[in-house]
Design an enzyme around this catalytic site. Sequence first.
Site, PDB file in Angstrom:
ATOM      1  N   SER A   1     -15.441  -8.206   0.879  1.00 30.97           N
ATOM      2  CA  SER A   1     -15.542  -9.293  -0.098  1.00 30.97           C
ATOM      3  C   SER A   1     -15.715 -10.665   0.544  1.00 30.97           C
ATOM      4  O   SER A   1     -16.497 -11.484   0.069  1.00 30.97           O
ATOM      5  CB  SER A   1     -14.296  -9.277  -0.990  1.00 30.97           C
ATOM      6  OG  SER A   1     -13.112  -9.374  -0.205  1.00 30.97           O
TER       7      SER A   1
ATOM      8  N   CYS B   1       0.808  -1.229   0.000  1.00 31.74           N
ATOM      9  CA  CYS B   1       0.000   0.000   0.000  1.00 31.74           C
ATOM     10  C   CYS B   1       0.833   1.268   0.000  1.00 31.74           C
ATOM     11  O   CYS B   1       0.282   2.370   0.128  1.00 31.74           O
ATOM     12  CB  CYS B   1      -0.920   0.011   1.207  1.00 31.74           C
ATOM     13  SG  CYS B   1      -2.004  -1.416   1.275  1.00 31.74           S
TER      14      CYS B   1
ATOM     15  N   LYS C   1      -9.434   0.341   9.906  1.00 32.08           N
ATOM     16  CA  LYS C   1      -9.359  -0.763   8.951  1.00 32.08           C
ATOM     17  C   LYS C   1      -8.433  -1.829   9.515  1.00 32.08           C
ATOM     18  O   LYS C   1      -7.274  -1.553   9.843  1.00 32.08           O
ATOM     19  CB  LYS C   1      -8.821  -0.236   7.623  1.00 32.08           C
ATOM     20  CG  LYS C   1      -8.666  -1.300   6.556  1.00 32.08           C
ATOM     21  CD  LYS C   1      -8.271  -0.661   5.231  1.00 32.08           C
ATOM     22  CE  LYS C   1      -8.047  -1.695   4.171  1.00 32.08           C
ATOM     23  NZ  LYS C   1      -7.604  -1.081   2.903  1.00 32.08           N
TER      24      LYS C   1
ATOM     25  N   LYS D   1     -14.048  -1.090   8.833  1.00 31.36           N
ATOM     26  CA  LYS D   1     -13.907  -2.156   7.841  1.00 31.36           C
ATOM     27  C   LYS D   1     -13.076  -3.293   8.404  1.00 31.36           C
ATOM     28  O   LYS D   1     -12.024  -2.996   8.979  1.00 31.36           O
ATOM     29  CB  LYS D   1     -13.213  -1.557   6.619  1.00 31.36           C
ATOM     30  CG  LYS D   1     -12.924  -2.534   5.521  1.00 31.36           C
ATOM     31  CD  LYS D   1     -12.249  -1.825   4.392  1.00 31.36           C
ATOM     32  CE  LYS D   1     -11.775  -2.873   3.413  1.00 31.36           C
ATOM     33  NZ  LYS D   1     -10.818  -2.339   2.496  1.00 31.36           N
TER      34      LYS D   1
ATOM     35  N   GLU E   1      -7.762   5.857  16.351  1.00 38.79           N
ATOM     36  CA  GLU E   1      -7.701   6.071  14.906  1.00 38.79           C
ATOM     37  C   GLU E   1      -8.846   6.974  14.425  1.00 38.79           C
ATOM     38  O   GLU E   1      -8.645   7.866  13.608  1.00 38.79           O
ATOM     39  CB  GLU E   1      -7.764   4.723  14.162  1.00 38.79           C
ATOM     40  CG  GLU E   1      -6.475   3.912  14.213  1.00 38.79           C
ATOM     41  CD  GLU E   1      -5.391   4.468  13.295  1.00 38.79           C
ATOM     42  OE1 GLU E   1      -5.622   5.488  12.629  1.00 38.79           O
ATOM     43  OE2 GLU E   1      -4.294   3.869  13.254  1.00 38.79           O
TER      44      GLU E   1
HETATM   45  C1  PBG Z   1      -7.096  -1.297  -0.447  1.00 34.90           C
HETATM   46  C2  PBG Z   1      -8.413  -1.932  -0.201  1.00 34.90           C
HETATM   47  C3  PBG Z   1      -8.669  -3.253   0.164  1.00 34.90           C
HETATM   48  C4  PBG Z   1     -10.060  -3.366   0.262  1.00 34.90           C
HETATM   49  C5  PBG Z   1     -10.598  -2.139  -0.048  1.00 34.90           C
HETATM   50  N1  PBG Z   1      -9.562  -1.250  -0.307  1.00 34.90           N
HETATM   51  C6  PBG Z   1      -7.743  -4.400   0.301  1.00 34.90           C
HETATM   52  C7  PBG Z   1      -6.736  -4.401   1.372  1.00 34.90           C
HETATM   53  O1  PBG Z   1      -6.651  -3.509   2.191  1.00 34.90           O
HETATM   54  O2  PBG Z   1      -5.958  -5.351   1.386  1.00 34.90           O
HETATM   55  C8  PBG Z   1     -10.806  -4.623   0.628  1.00 34.90           C
HETATM   56  C9  PBG Z   1     -12.266  -4.618   0.323  1.00 34.90           C
HETATM   57  C10 PBG Z   1     -12.918  -5.947   0.359  1.00 34.90           C
HETATM   58  O3  PBG Z   1     -12.378  -6.967   0.830  1.00 34.90           O
HETATM   59  O4  PBG Z   1     -14.067  -6.011  -0.116  1.00 34.90           O
HETATM   60  N2  PBG Z   1      -7.063  -0.560  -1.630  1.00 34.90           N
END
Ligand code: PBG
Length: 350
Positions: free
Chosen positions: A300, A144, A220, A273, A258
């Site tokens: 996801s 990232c 996150k 998230k 955060e």
């Molecule tokens: C990073 C990002 C991720 C997701 C959204 N933005 C992947 C990660 O952080 O590894 C995951 C979303 C999902 O699992 O639906 N750009």
Amino acid sequence: MTLFERQTPPTLIGNKSLAQRPRRLRTSPALRGMLRETEINARDFIYPLFIRHGSQQRLPVRSMPGIFQLSVDQAVQEAEEAARLQIPAVILFGIPETKDPIGLENFASNGIIQQAVRAIKGAVPEMIVVTDVCLCEYTDHGHCGVLNLDGEHFHPNLPEGYVLNDETLEILAKVALSHAESGADIIAPSGMMDGGVAALRAALDSGGFENTPILAYAVKYASAFYGPFREAAQGAPRSGDRKTHQMDPANANEALREAALDAAEGADMLMVKPALAYLDIIWRVKQAHPELPLAAYNVSGEYAQIKAAAQNGWIDEEKVTLETLTAIKRAGADLIITYHALEAARWLAK
Ligand code: PBG
């Protein structure tokens, strides 16, 4: 009356004086409807789209039935369908033509996201276009941010391969500005870099985008529930993990830190998230920051689980999906980013 008779407890069967009968309020669909505390609506949803180069492309994502990598023309059709279903917003993820150590296409004016934003805003102006700002889909190493590697920027006091914070912020600022210049309505930094919101706010303001809101991926977690996304967006790290920037799933107090930092840096909206294994975090963040709209990302892996069980005939997909989305809203989310958005909106409109 004998002493024995007086001490015998009254039986509940046939007792007419039971004061509390919560079931009284559940006797009819009309009563239940009137008293329902949480109601989900298509207007709560943000629909994620994965955009790839080419035209007339709809490549199914194996682990996410119903989700595709779309070329720009197809993404426009998907956004039109979302608009017809009263879904107010989409969030875009780009799959670049080529990858490199810092992800040059990420801030190129003809990059895949920049093209998609212009096309969607041109065809469906009322659609709110949110862009995810991160490096992972664009870098050849899949991380990232900029890595601490041999060369002019090497930090001897940090481990080799460490995701460098401040160097990454400089790139994220360019990406955010480029997205805003393409017409993005909301910028969503997802990389969990320290100072990310402040850096993006400053960059947007200096570019004349002081009215462009920031939706901060404030909380996150380093979650295994992102597995299918990494296939969809082709952004898995080549090696290692994201634990030096994403949060430890075991921590809740840290989530409040955060969220508070992002709020102080100027975030207009916060996000938690994933959603389902973190309903307690959604609740806590909403309680701590009732003044800020809160989004939850129904990720996801959460989507894939429901789809897999439904395909096996093990659960009722419609009921489980709507129950799940209701739970996320009940926990405190005002907005839900979800791959179920189109189907859920259709079910809700029935
Ligand atoms: C990073 C990002 C991720 C997701 C959204 N933005 C992947 C990660 O952080 O590894 C995951 C979303 C999902 O699992 O639906 N750009």
